[in-house]
Scaffold this motif. Structure first.
Motif, PDB file in Angstrom:
ATOM      1  N   CYS A  18       0.840  -1.197   0.000  1.00  0.00           N
ATOM      2  CA  CYS A  18       0.000   0.000   0.000  1.00  0.00           C
ATOM      3  C   CYS A  18       0.871   1.241   0.000  1.00  0.00           C
ATOM      4  O   CYS A  18       1.870   1.308   0.710  1.00  0.00           O
ATOM      5  N   LYS A  19       0.465   2.208  -0.796  1.00  0.00           N
ATOM      6  CA  LYS A  19       1.174   3.478  -0.823  1.00  0.00           C
ATOM      7  C   LYS A  19       0.401   4.467   0.046  1.00  0.00           C
ATOM      8  O   LYS A  19      -0.793   4.661  -0.141  1.00  0.00           O
ATOM      9  N   LEU A  20       1.080   5.060   1.017  1.00  0.00           N
ATOM     10  CA  LEU A  20       0.430   6.038   1.881  1.00  0.00           C
ATOM     11  C   LEU A  20       0.383   7.395   1.194  1.00  0.00           C
ATOM     12  O   LEU A  20       1.351   7.815   0.562  1.00  0.00           O
ATOM     13  N   ASP A  21      -0.736   8.066   1.324  1.00  0.00           N
ATOM     14  CA  ASP A  21      -0.911   9.397   0.764  1.00  0.00           C
ATOM     15  C   ASP A  21      -0.663  10.412   1.874  1.00  0.00           C
ATOM     16  O   ASP A  21      -1.515  10.623   2.741  1.00  0.00           O
ATOM     17  N   SER A  22       0.513  11.021   1.856  1.00  0.00           N
ATOM     18  CA  SER A  22       0.880  11.943   2.944  1.00  0.00           C
ATOM     19  C   SER A  22      -0.039  13.156   3.013  1.00  0.00           C
ATOM     20  O   SER A  22      -0.299  13.669   4.100  1.00  0.00           O
ATOM     21  N   ALA A  27      -4.209  15.943   6.114  1.00  0.00           N
ATOM     22  CA  ALA A  27      -5.549  16.533   6.194  1.00  0.00           C
ATOM     23  C   ALA A  27      -6.359  15.905   7.320  1.00  0.00           C
ATOM     24  O   ALA A  27      -7.067  16.606   8.059  1.00  0.00           O
ATOM     25  N   LEU A  28      -6.250  14.595   7.488  1.00  0.00           N
ATOM     26  CA  LEU A  28      -6.982  13.934   8.561  1.00  0.00           C
ATOM     27  C   LEU A  28      -6.446  14.328   9.931  1.00  0.00           C
ATOM     28  O   LEU A  28      -7.216  14.530  10.872  1.00  0.00           O
ATOM     29  N   THR A  38     -12.799  12.278  17.488  1.00  0.00           N
ATOM     30  CA  THR A  38     -13.528  12.284  16.227  1.00  0.00           C
ATOM     31  C   THR A  38     -12.788  13.132  15.201  1.00  0.00           C
ATOM     32  O   THR A  38     -11.938  13.958  15.540  1.00  0.00           O
ATOM     33  N   PHE A  39     -13.143  12.904  13.940  1.00  0.00           N
ATOM     34  CA  PHE A  39     -12.688  13.781  12.866  1.00  0.00           C
ATOM     35  C   PHE A  39     -13.795  14.806  12.640  1.00  0.00           C
ATOM     36  O   PHE A  39     -14.971  14.452  12.564  1.00  0.00           O
ATOM     37  N   TYR A  40     -13.424  16.066  12.545  1.00  0.00           N
ATOM     38  CA  TYR A  40     -14.407  17.106  12.260  1.00  0.00           C
ATOM     39  C   TYR A  40     -14.309  17.430  10.775  1.00  0.00           C
ATOM     40  O   TYR A  40     -13.359  18.052  10.311  1.00  0.00           O
ATOM     41  N   LEU A  41     -15.295  16.984  10.015  1.00  0.00           N
ATOM     42  CA  LEU A  41     -15.312  17.139   8.561  1.00  0.00           C
ATOM     43  C   LEU A  41     -16.364  18.172   8.161  1.00  0.00           C
ATOM     44  O   LEU A  41     -17.253  18.499   8.954  1.00  0.00           O
TER      45      LEU A  41
END
Length: 72
Positions: A18-22, A27-28, A38-41
């Motif tokens: 798997c290639k990680l998307d930095s 962003a996360l 939690t993530f605030y989206l």
């Protein structure tokens, strides 16, 4: 050997190839709220559950009546 006996060997292969998307990871991280876990989206808050992890990683599901034999 023990991981195979308890049916957990496949976990050692998670992430291989798997290639990680930095940019995505950054962003996360920026949207993570430690206070609420939690993530605030833009669409609202998003919580990651253990079921989400189980489904994404393809971990086997065990019913409450399933018993794992002791390896010790």
């Amino acid at each position: 050997k023990y991981l195979r006996e308890v049916g957990f060997w496949h976990v050692t292969t998670i992430g291989r190839g798997c290639k990680l998307d930095s940019n995505l990871i950054s962003a996360l991280i920026e949207r993570w709220r430690l206070e609420t876990h939690t993530f605030y989206l833009p669409c609202g808050e998003c919580t990651i559950t253990l079921e989400d992890v189980q489904l994404q990683l393809g971990l086997p599901w065990m019913s409450p009546t399933h018993r794992v034999r002791s390896i010790c």
